[in-house]
Scaffold this motif. Structure first.
Motif, mmCIF file in Angstrom:
data_model
loop_
_atom_site.group_PDB
_atom_site.id
_atom_site.type_symbol
_atom_site.label_atom_id
_atom_site.label_comp_id
_atom_site.label_asym_id
_atom_site.label_seq_id
_atom_site.Cartn_x
_atom_site.Cartn_y
_atom_site.Cartn_z
ATOM 1 N N ASP A 23 -127.397 14.090 -74.373
ATOM 2 C CA ASP A 23 -127.281 15.290 -73.546
ATOM 3 C C ASP A 23 -127.088 14.922 -72.075
ATOM 4 O O ASP A 23 -126.306 15.566 -71.361
ATOM 5 C CB ASP A 23 -128.524 16.164 -73.711
ATOM 6 C CG ASP A 23 -128.572 16.829 -75.077
ATOM 7 O OD1 ASP A 23 -127.688 17.649 -75.369
ATOM 8 O OD2 ASP A 23 -129.493 16.526 -75.850
ATOM 9 N N TYR A 26 -123.559 13.851 -71.578
ATOM 10 C CA TYR A 26 -122.697 15.031 -71.469
ATOM 11 C C TYR A 26 -122.702 15.569 -70.039
ATOM 12 O O TYR A 26 -121.648 15.862 -69.467
ATOM 13 C CB TYR A 26 -123.152 16.121 -72.439
ATOM 14 C CG TYR A 26 -122.476 17.454 -72.203
ATOM 15 C CD1 TYR A 26 -121.230 17.716 -72.755
ATOM 16 C CD2 TYR A 26 -123.081 18.435 -71.407
ATOM 17 C CE1 TYR A 26 -120.591 18.938 -72.526
ATOM 18 C CE2 TYR A 26 -122.452 19.644 -71.172
ATOM 19 C CZ TYR A 26 -121.209 19.888 -71.729
ATOM 20 O OH TYR A 26 -120.576 21.087 -71.480
ATOM 21 N N THR A 27 -123.881 15.690 -69.447
ATOM 22 C CA THR A 27 -123.995 16.232 -68.094
ATOM 23 C C THR A 27 -123.221 15.388 -67.094
ATOM 24 O O THR A 27 -122.530 15.919 -66.216
ATOM 25 C CB THR A 27 -125.473 16.307 -67.685
ATOM 26 O OG1 THR A 27 -126.178 17.145 -68.612
ATOM 27 C CG2 THR A 27 -125.626 16.864 -66.280
ATOM 28 N N TYR A 30 -119.081 15.482 -68.083
ATOM 29 C CA TYR A 30 -118.363 16.737 -68.305
ATOM 30 C C TYR A 30 -117.162 16.844 -67.363
ATOM 31 O O TYR A 30 -117.261 16.616 -66.160
ATOM 32 C CB TYR A 30 -119.283 17.932 -68.089
ATOM 33 C CG TYR A 30 -118.584 19.259 -68.314
ATOM 34 C CD1 TYR A 30 -118.303 19.708 -69.589
ATOM 35 C CD2 TYR A 30 -118.176 20.043 -67.221
ATOM 36 C CE1 TYR A 30 -117.652 20.906 -69.801
ATOM 37 C CE2 TYR A 30 -117.524 21.246 -67.431
ATOM 38 C CZ TYR A 30 -117.257 21.677 -68.727
ATOM 39 O OH TYR A 30 -116.598 22.870 -68.922
ATOM 40 N N ASN A 36 -114.756 19.805 -71.651
ATOM 41 C CA ASN A 36 -115.537 18.981 -72.551
ATOM 42 C C ASN A 36 -115.872 17.672 -71.844
ATOM 43 O O ASN A 36 -115.315 17.366 -70.784
ATOM 44 C CB ASN A 36 -114.757 18.671 -73.842
ATOM 45 C CG ASN A 36 -114.587 19.878 -74.744
ATOM 46 O OD1 ASN A 36 -115.452 20.205 -75.543
ATOM 47 N ND2 ASN A 36 -113.447 20.563 -74.607
ATOM 48 N N GLU A 51 -117.336 22.709 -74.206
ATOM 49 C CA GLU A 51 -118.723 22.322 -73.954
ATOM 50 C C GLU A 51 -119.241 21.312 -74.987
ATOM 51 O O GLU A 51 -120.415 21.327 -75.352
ATOM 52 C CB GLU A 51 -119.639 23.552 -73.937
ATOM 53 C CG GLU A 51 -119.109 24.738 -73.134
ATOM 54 C CD GLU A 51 -118.952 24.394 -71.649
ATOM 55 O OE1 GLU A 51 -119.786 23.672 -71.107
ATOM 56 O OE2 GLU A 51 -117.960 24.878 -71.052
ATOM 57 N N ASN A 52 -118.366 20.406 -75.453
ATOM 58 C CA ASN A 52 -118.751 19.390 -76.423
ATOM 59 C C ASN A 52 -118.739 18.007 -75.779
ATOM 60 O O ASN A 52 -118.001 17.759 -74.814
ATOM 61 C CB ASN A 52 -117.786 19.381 -77.614
ATOM 62 C CG ASN A 52 -117.729 20.703 -78.342
ATOM 63 O OD1 ASN A 52 -118.691 21.126 -78.966
ATOM 64 N ND2 ASN A 52 -116.583 21.380 -78.240
ATOM 65 N N SER A 66 -118.368 24.713 -80.340
ATOM 66 C CA SER A 66 -118.870 24.526 -78.979
ATOM 67 C C SER A 66 -120.279 23.957 -79.034
ATOM 68 O O SER A 66 -120.971 24.066 -80.054
ATOM 69 C CB SER A 66 -118.870 25.851 -78.211
ATOM 70 O OG SER A 66 -117.565 26.383 -78.099
ATOM 71 N N ASP A 67 -120.674 23.348 -77.920
ATOM 72 C CA ASP A 67 -122.039 22.843 -77.749
ATOM 73 C C ASP A 67 -122.422 21.810 -78.799
ATOM 74 O O ASP A 67 -123.556 21.795 -79.298
ATOM 75 C CB ASP A 67 -123.050 23.997 -77.773
ATOM 76 C CG ASP A 67 -122.806 24.978 -76.637
ATOM 77 O OD1 ASP A 67 -122.557 24.524 -75.506
ATOM 78 O OD2 ASP A 67 -122.848 26.195 -76.890
ATOM 79 N N LYS A 81 -126.246 19.495 -82.365
ATOM 80 C CA LYS A 81 -126.125 20.522 -81.338
ATOM 81 C C LYS A 81 -126.584 19.928 -80.014
ATOM 82 O O LYS A 81 -127.535 19.132 -79.973
ATOM 83 C CB LYS A 81 -126.981 21.733 -81.692
ATOM 84 C CG LYS A 81 -126.505 22.505 -82.911
ATOM 85 C CD LYS A 81 -127.341 23.752 -83.137
ATOM 86 C CE LYS A 81 -127.159 24.756 -82.000
ATOM 87 N NZ LYS A 81 -127.854 26.042 -82.270
ATOM 88 N N ARG A 82 -125.916 20.307 -78.947
ATOM 89 C CA ARG A 82 -126.386 19.885 -77.631
ATOM 90 C C ARG A 82 -127.784 20.452 -77.397
ATOM 91 O O ARG A 82 -128.083 21.576 -77.762
ATOM 92 C CB ARG A 82 -125.431 20.367 -76.538
ATOM 93 C CG ARG A 82 -124.210 19.498 -76.398
ATOM 94 C CD ARG A 82 -123.551 19.602 -75.032
ATOM 95 N NE ARG A 82 -123.148 20.948 -74.689
ATOM 96 C CZ ARG A 82 -123.699 21.654 -73.686
ATOM 97 N NH1 ARG A 82 -124.670 21.144 -72.957
ATOM 98 N NH2 ARG A 82 -123.261 22.882 -73.427
#
Length: 232
Positions: A23, A26-27, A30, A36, A51-52, A66-67, A81-82
């Motif tokens: 996670d 991802y941040t 992004y 994404n 948002e993946n 998504s996510d 899942k995120r």
């Protein structure tokens, strides 16, 4: 590092993230333009998917999702899942209960004859490594890569015989008292119990396809007699 007793710390006024989870990756990664976070050498196909986090070196296609965290490696595929990536610990616990080899070894393993600085070959293979291509009950197939000028240990196996086929490069092969040079598309056979060694004589990475046939294929069935890196 948290367990080390020889670490020193100094103050530093810099941005920092320890990337302790997918996670947090991802941040940091992004990309608003792509909606994404993408890490890998092959661009994914994204159809109405945002948002993946996608981490993969092969073609991945996402449709209407998504996510998600999609972490694709040679060893395993993780889809989550995120926001739930900390639950990976539960996956590790399950692997431990199953005594999975994934906890101890990778599909591709670096060896001391690895050379990080060597540029990618046209085969997109990494010199100084082996990759398990297939692992069955009665046979195992590996791809061996040897850096120019490097050689494997002089060794033998008690429980398997091996067939070597040169795919790229120039190999010097020792089997007991016999020494031979092999080039592309040439093969040799190593009986169980025979002392053998592989050396790269060429100027490009040596690629060998090794087929093992026998009753056991573990890395502990190696008896070394001479090794440039002091392994036993």
């Amino acid at each position: 590092m948290e367990k080390s007793s020889i670490v020193k710390v100094v103050p530093a006024d810099i941005g920092w993230s320890d990337l302790g989870s997918f996670d947090s990756v991802y941040t940091e990664m992004y990309n608003p333009a792509k909606e994404n976070a993408i890490l890998g050498s092959v661009e994914p196909i994204l159809v109405d998917s945002t948002e993946n986090l996608i981490m993969s070196d092969r073609k991945v296609a996402l449709v209407d999702v998504s996510d998600l965290l999609v972490i694709d490696t040679e060893d395993a595929l993780l889809i989550s899942k995120r926001g739930s990536s900390q639950k990976v610990k539960e996956v590790v616990s399950t692997l431990q209960k199953e005594n999975s080899v994934l906890l101890d070894s990778h599909i591709t393993v670096k060896r001391p004859w690895w050379q990080d600085a060597w540029p990618s070959s046209k085969l997109r293979l990494r010199p100084g490594s082996y990759t398990v291509l297939q692992d069955e009950v009665n046979f195992k197939v590996k791809k061996l890569m040897v850096t120019p000028g490097k050689k494997l240990s002089l060794q033998l196996h008690h429980k398997r015989q091996e067939h070597w086929t040169v795919v790229e490069g120039l190999a010097r092969v020792t089997v007991d008292d016999k020494i031979m040079n092999l080039s592309r598309n040439e093969t040799t056979y190593i009986p169980a119990g025979a002392k053998h060694r592989l050396e790269n004589l060429g100027q490009v990475p040596l690629c060998i396809i090794e087929t093992q046939i026998g009753s056991y294929f573990g890395e502990d069935d190696i008896v070394r007699f001479d090794d440039d890196w002091g392994r036993e």
